[in-house]
Design a protein around this motif. Structure first.
Motif, PDB file in Angstrom:
ATOM      1  N   MET A 130       0.848  -1.186   0.000  1.00 21.52           N
ATOM      2  CA  MET A 130       0.000   0.000   0.000  1.00 21.52           C
ATOM      3  C   MET A 130       0.885   1.238   0.000  1.00 21.52           C
ATOM      4  SD  MET A 130      -2.864   1.087   2.752  1.00 21.52           S
ATOM      5  CE  MET A 130      -3.658   2.665   2.641  1.00 21.52           C
ATOM      6  N   GLN A 131       0.446   2.257  -0.673  1.00 24.32           N
ATOM      7  CA  GLN A 131       1.195   3.509  -0.680  1.00 24.32           C
ATOM      8  C   GLN A 131       0.203   4.653  -0.587  1.00 24.32           C
ATOM      9  OE1 GLN A 131       1.991   5.238  -4.198  1.00 24.32           O
ATOM     10  NE2 GLN A 131       0.427   4.079  -5.228  1.00 24.32           N
ATOM     11  N   GLU A 132       0.611   5.673   0.136  1.00 24.27           N
ATOM     12  CA  GLU A 132      -0.198   6.879   0.253  1.00 24.27           C
ATOM     13  C   GLU A 132       0.693   8.056  -0.086  1.00 24.27           C
ATOM     14  OE1 GLU A 132      -2.033   7.191   4.122  1.00 24.27           O
ATOM     15  OE2 GLU A 132      -2.445   5.056   4.131  1.00 24.27           O
ATOM     16  N   TYR A 146      15.118   7.957   1.556  1.00 21.42           N
ATOM     17  CA  TYR A 146      14.547   7.569   2.864  1.00 21.42           C
ATOM     18  C   TYR A 146      15.232   6.275   3.307  1.00 21.42           C
ATOM     19  CZ  TYR A 146      11.006   6.742   6.458  1.00 21.42           C
ATOM     20  OH  TYR A 146      10.359   6.545   7.651  1.00 21.42           O
ATOM     21  N   ILE A 179      16.582   2.823   4.428  1.00 18.38           N
ATOM     22  CA  ILE A 179      16.050   1.452   4.485  1.00 18.38           C
ATOM     23  C   ILE A 179      16.685   0.806   5.712  1.00 18.38           C
ATOM     24  CG2 ILE A 179      15.977  -0.789   3.310  1.00 18.38           C
ATOM     25  CD1 ILE A 179      16.206   0.791   0.654  1.00 18.38           C
ATOM     26  N   TRP A 199      17.614  -4.316   8.955  1.00 19.88           N
ATOM     27  CA  TRP A 199      17.004  -5.654   8.872  1.00 19.88           C
ATOM     28  C   TRP A 199      16.347  -5.870   7.511  1.00 19.88           C
ATOM     29  CZ3 TRP A 199      11.750  -6.826   8.315  1.00 19.88           C
ATOM     30  CH2 TRP A 199      10.851  -5.761   8.492  1.00 19.88           C
ATOM     31  N   ILE A 200      15.878  -4.756   6.907  1.00 18.05           N
ATOM     32  CA  ILE A 200      15.303  -4.880   5.558  1.00 18.05           C
ATOM     33  C   ILE A 200      16.421  -5.134   4.549  1.00 18.05           C
ATOM     34  CG2 ILE A 200      14.173  -3.574   3.701  1.00 18.05           C
ATOM     35  CD1 ILE A 200      12.167  -4.551   5.658  1.00 18.05           C
ATOM     36  N   PHE A 259      17.279  -8.618   4.877  1.00 16.05           N
ATOM     37  CA  PHE A 259      16.193  -9.381   4.251  1.00 16.05           C
ATOM     38  C   PHE A 259      16.375  -9.382   2.724  1.00 16.05           C
ATOM     39  CE2 PHE A 259      12.025  -9.375   2.176  1.00 16.05           C
ATOM     40  CZ  PHE A 259      11.464 -10.530   2.678  1.00 16.05           C
ATOM     41  N   ILE A 287       6.696  -7.448   2.796  1.00 11.88           N
ATOM     42  CA  ILE A 287       7.932  -6.659   2.889  1.00 11.88           C
ATOM     43  C   ILE A 287       8.427  -6.298   1.485  1.00 11.88           C
ATOM     44  CG2 ILE A 287      10.345  -6.700   3.672  1.00 11.88           C
ATOM     45  CD1 ILE A 287       9.399  -8.647   5.915  1.00 11.88           C
ATOM     46  N   HIS A 314       6.682  -6.146  -1.205  1.00 12.17           N
ATOM     47  CA  HIS A 314       5.695  -5.240  -1.797  1.00 12.17           C
ATOM     48  C   HIS A 314       6.006  -3.785  -1.416  1.00 12.17           C
ATOM     49  CE1 HIS A 314       1.394  -4.336  -3.031  1.00 12.17           C
ATOM     50  NE2 HIS A 314       1.679  -3.266  -2.298  1.00 12.17           N
ATOM     51  N   GLU A 315       6.194  -3.545  -0.117  1.00 19.37           N
ATOM     52  CA  GLU A 315       6.449  -2.170   0.343  1.00 19.37           C
ATOM     53  C   GLU A 315       7.818  -1.676  -0.121  1.00 19.37           C
ATOM     54  OE1 GLU A 315       3.867  -0.834   1.230  1.00 19.37           O
ATOM     55  OE2 GLU A 315       2.705  -2.585   1.842  1.00 19.37           O
ATOM     56  N   LEU A 316       8.779  -2.594  -0.097  1.00 21.11           N
ATOM     57  CA  LEU A 316      10.118  -2.233  -0.555  1.00 21.11           C
ATOM     58  C   LEU A 316      10.073  -1.843  -2.044  1.00 21.11           C
ATOM     59  CD1 LEU A 316      13.008  -2.089   0.565  1.00 21.11           C
ATOM     60  CD2 LEU A 316      13.367  -4.424  -0.225  1.00 21.11           C
ATOM     61  N   VAL A 365       7.628   4.685   6.008  1.00 15.25           N
ATOM     62  CA  VAL A 365       7.467   3.327   5.451  1.00 15.25           C
ATOM     63  C   VAL A 365       7.185   2.365   6.593  1.00 15.25           C
ATOM     64  CG1 VAL A 365       8.519   1.469   4.123  1.00 15.25           C
ATOM     65  CG2 VAL A 365       9.133   3.831   3.614  1.00 15.25           C
ATOM     66  N   TYR A 367       7.070  -1.637   6.748  1.00 17.46           N
ATOM     67  CA  TYR A 367       7.300  -2.823   5.910  1.00 17.46           C
ATOM     68  C   TYR A 367       6.371  -3.992   6.270  1.00 17.46           C
ATOM     69  CZ  TYR A 367      11.439  -0.306   4.457  1.00 17.46           C
ATOM     70  OH  TYR A 367      12.277   0.652   3.952  1.00 17.46           O
ATOM     71  N   PRO A 376      -3.741  -1.549   7.469  1.00 12.77           N
ATOM     72  CA  PRO A 376      -3.039  -2.287   6.419  1.00 12.77           C
ATOM     73  C   PRO A 376      -1.735  -2.865   6.950  1.00 12.77           C
ATOM     74  CG  PRO A 376      -2.697   0.058   6.135  1.00 12.77           C
ATOM     75  CD  PRO A 376      -3.602  -0.092   7.312  1.00 12.77           C
ATOM     76  N   GLY A 391       1.094  -3.067   5.644  1.00 18.26           N
ATOM     77  CA  GLY A 391       2.289  -2.292   5.303  1.00 18.26           C
ATOM     78  C   GLY A 391       1.876  -1.088   4.477  1.00 18.26           C
ATOM     79  N   TYR A 392       2.710  -0.071   4.482  1.00 18.18           N
ATOM     80  CA  TYR A 392       2.373   1.110   3.675  1.00 18.18           C
ATOM     81  C   TYR A 392       3.627   1.952   3.427  1.00 18.18           C
ATOM     82  CZ  TYR A 392       2.303   3.294   8.308  1.00 18.18           C
ATOM     83  OH  TYR A 392       2.646   3.707   9.569  1.00 18.18           O
ATOM     84  N   VAL A 393       3.538   2.791   2.407  1.00 11.80           N
ATOM     85  CA  VAL A 393       4.599   3.760   2.106  1.00 11.80           C
ATOM     86  C   VAL A 393       3.906   5.098   1.888  1.00 11.80           C
ATOM     87  CG1 VAL A 393       6.375   4.472   0.444  1.00 11.80           C
ATOM     88  CG2 VAL A 393       6.122   2.062   1.032  1.00 11.80           C
ATOM     89  N   SER A 428      -2.602  -2.950  -3.701  1.00  8.81           N
ATOM     90  CA  SER A 428      -3.748  -2.958  -2.792  1.00  8.81           C
ATOM     91  C   SER A 428      -4.789  -1.927  -3.234  1.00  8.81           C
ATOM     92  CB  SER A 428      -3.270  -2.628  -1.381  1.00  8.81           C
ATOM     93  OG  SER A 428      -2.733  -1.323  -1.391  1.00  8.81           O
TER      94      SER A 428
END
Lengths: 347, 176
Positions: free
Chosen positions: A1-3, A47, A49, A52-53, A56, B17, B19-21, B37, B39, B45, B47-49, B112
């Motif tokens: 999801m993004q806003e 921004y 990261i 841990w990401i 990952f 994760i 997806h958001e990345l 962000v 993750y 939801p 996760g989101y950005v 989403s």
């Protein structure tokens, strides 16, 4: 999801609309949807990261690399298996067997590959390969009914050439050169494989009418009996019924479109009726399938001989003889030598 | 069988994760500032950005559908070798793990409804974008909504499985 909406990191009370909405220190850069200063814009574009990401991501990258490395091997095997399946559907069993060999080199125990290998080797009458594949899948149960019926049909096809009455078979082999004895034995067996063996030995006596009669009786019992059909092509060829001989060849090729013996036989039939161009095409086709197959080399030797290329035909004969020292079977050279050495008139 | 979406998302968290990345990386690619962000979290939801609206329509589209590209690609690459192992009856624990990872990532490929809303607001409802952009983007938004609706019928998991297991077989058939 993004806003997507502006930041609210600075409290409303002290908010100065002329400054960067993020730091409220520098004046903002105009021309963007959000009033950010150059430094804030740069830092927010990058921004951070979290570690841990990143780990990952590295993990996923490692998995991708492992997958790519492993996939190469499997793609090759899967492509060969697919080609083998297609070849089996098209009854190109020589191609199928070659493709399956490549698959089984990597996955010797793979059930489907071994099952298909049983099918391909059965129609190629490659008993040794058939037995190896059979041993690998004999105890494995499958619910694939189609595959099972294909394997069963192939197994019946290869089994037809084995005489059940081995004692009688020995008597026939012992009487191979005695026409009277062979004819006496003929009525004492009902087994079509044995009758065909007798007909095969009688073929050498050139009693083609008798051989044809026996073969026809065998084919009444089993119209698809390979050895009988194969013998019939030779009988029809030697009795100058060339079209009938070719038609029987085509019946045999319907079982295995890449039967080199039958394709070579077509070349010999065409040569017999002096259709040398057609014969050359069949000989080339047979050789293309397997340059080391003695039937194919024989057909080429005959094509070369009747085209006046005696040196080449003798070279082919030498090649066949070299093969025969390994196999111990001199049938082809005995059949070919008198023709290309001029002691037998083929046509 | 009805399983709450949040449980599926928790079970397939690696996909969330990624997806958001993917959203974040596409923002970075188009030099769009990112404000926040998340993750993964075990609530809706998941996760989101939050980022600044992009300057150009194509950037908005790519930021929205970025996960569809990245997740699908990763799902396919990771799933490929595992799927072929299954084909050759030689799958081991690693292959089951790879297949889980591939399907998890593939299941979260669909943008989403939040992504669809962002796209709708930024392009279709905007007075500054061209009619052509609106015509192009509207079906994409519709497609995203259909995908979101399909998740009730496990469409996300079916999609992940199809890309991880079905696509390799199709490609092999094409290569043969």
């Amino acid at each position: 999801m993004q806003e997507n909406h502006p930041t609210q990191s600075v409290t409303e009370n002290h908010f100065n609309e002329n400054l960067c909405v993020n730091c409220q220190v520098n004046s903002y850069e105009p021309g963007y949807n959000t009033n950010l200063c150059s430094d804030c814009r740069k830092s927010l574009i990058k921004y951070p990261i979290p570690k841990w990401i990143k780990f990952f991501g590295l993990g996923i990258l490692a998995v991708v690399i492992v997958s790519l490395v492993r996939t190469q091997k499997y793609i090759s095997a899967a492509v060969h298996l697919g080609k083998a399946e297609n070849a089996i559907d098209q009854k190109r069993f020589l191609t199928a067997q070659r493709e399956l060999s490549l698959v089984l080199n990597q996955f010797p125990g793979h059930f489907n590959a071994n099952a298909y290998m049983m099918v391909a080797s059965a129609y190629n009458f490659d008993y040794e390969t058939y037995q190896i594949a059979f041993n690998k899948v004999a105890d494995v149960k499958t619910e694939d009914e189609d595959l099972l019926s294909t394997v069963n049909a192939a197994s019946e096809y290869i089994a037809q050439s084995f005489p059940k009455d081995t004692l009688m078979y020995k008597r026939i082999v012992a009487a191979a050169k005695d026409k009277e004895k062979l004819l006496a034995i003929l009525d004492s067996t009902d087994e079509i494989a044995l009758k065909t063996h007798i007909a095969n030995f009688l073929f050498e006596t050139r009693d083609y009418a008798r051989v044809d009669s026996i073969v026809n009786k065998v084919l009444q019992v089993d119209p698809d009996f390979y050895q009988a059909l194969s013998l019939k092509t030779a009988v029809k060829r030697n009795t100058a019924k060339y079209d009938e001989a070719l038609a029987v060849c085509d019946r045999l090729l319907a079982f295995n479109a890449e039967n080199i013996y039958v394709i070579s036989q077509k070349a010999r039939i065409e040569l017999k009726r002096k259709h040398d161009k057609e014969a050359a095409v069949f000989a080339s086709k047979a050789l293309a399938l397997d340059p080391n197959d003695d039937s194919a080399i024989e057909a080429k030797a005959m094509v070369d001989y009747f085209a006046g290329r005696k040196k080449e035909s003798l070279a082919s004969l030498a090649k066949i003889k070299a093969h025969e020292t390994q196999s111990g079977d001199s049938t082809i050279s005995k059949r070919l030598s008198p023709i290309i050495l001029g002691s037998e008139i083929y046509r | 069988m009805f399983i709450p979406g949040i449980l599926i998302s928790i079970a397939t968290f690696p996909g969330v994760i990624v997806h958001e990345l993917a959203h974040q990386l596409f923002c970075r690619l188009f030099k769009v500032p990112v404000f926040e962000v998340c993750y993964f979290r075990p609530e809706n939801p998941v996760g989101y950005v939050i980022h600044e609206p992009a300057q150009k329509v194509y950037q908005t589209v790519f930021i929205s559908v970025g996960p569809f590209i990245i997740n699908s690609l990763l799902c396919f690459v990771i799933g490929f070798s595992a799927a072929l192992q299954f084909k050759f009856d030689s799958a081991n624990v690693l292959d089951y793990l790879l297949m889980y990872l591939a399907i998890s990532i593939g299941a979260h490929a669909f943008p989403s409804t939040g992504d669809a809303n962002s796209l709708w607001n930024a392009v279709v409802k905007s007075n500054t974008t061209s009619w052509l952009s609106k015509i192009v983007v509207t079906p994409i938004v519709g497609f995203i909504y259909v995908g979101a609706l399909g998740s009730f019928f496990w469409l996300d998991i079916i999609y992940g499985s199809a890309v991880a297991m079905g696509l390799p077989y199709l490609i092999i058939k094409f290569l043969v």
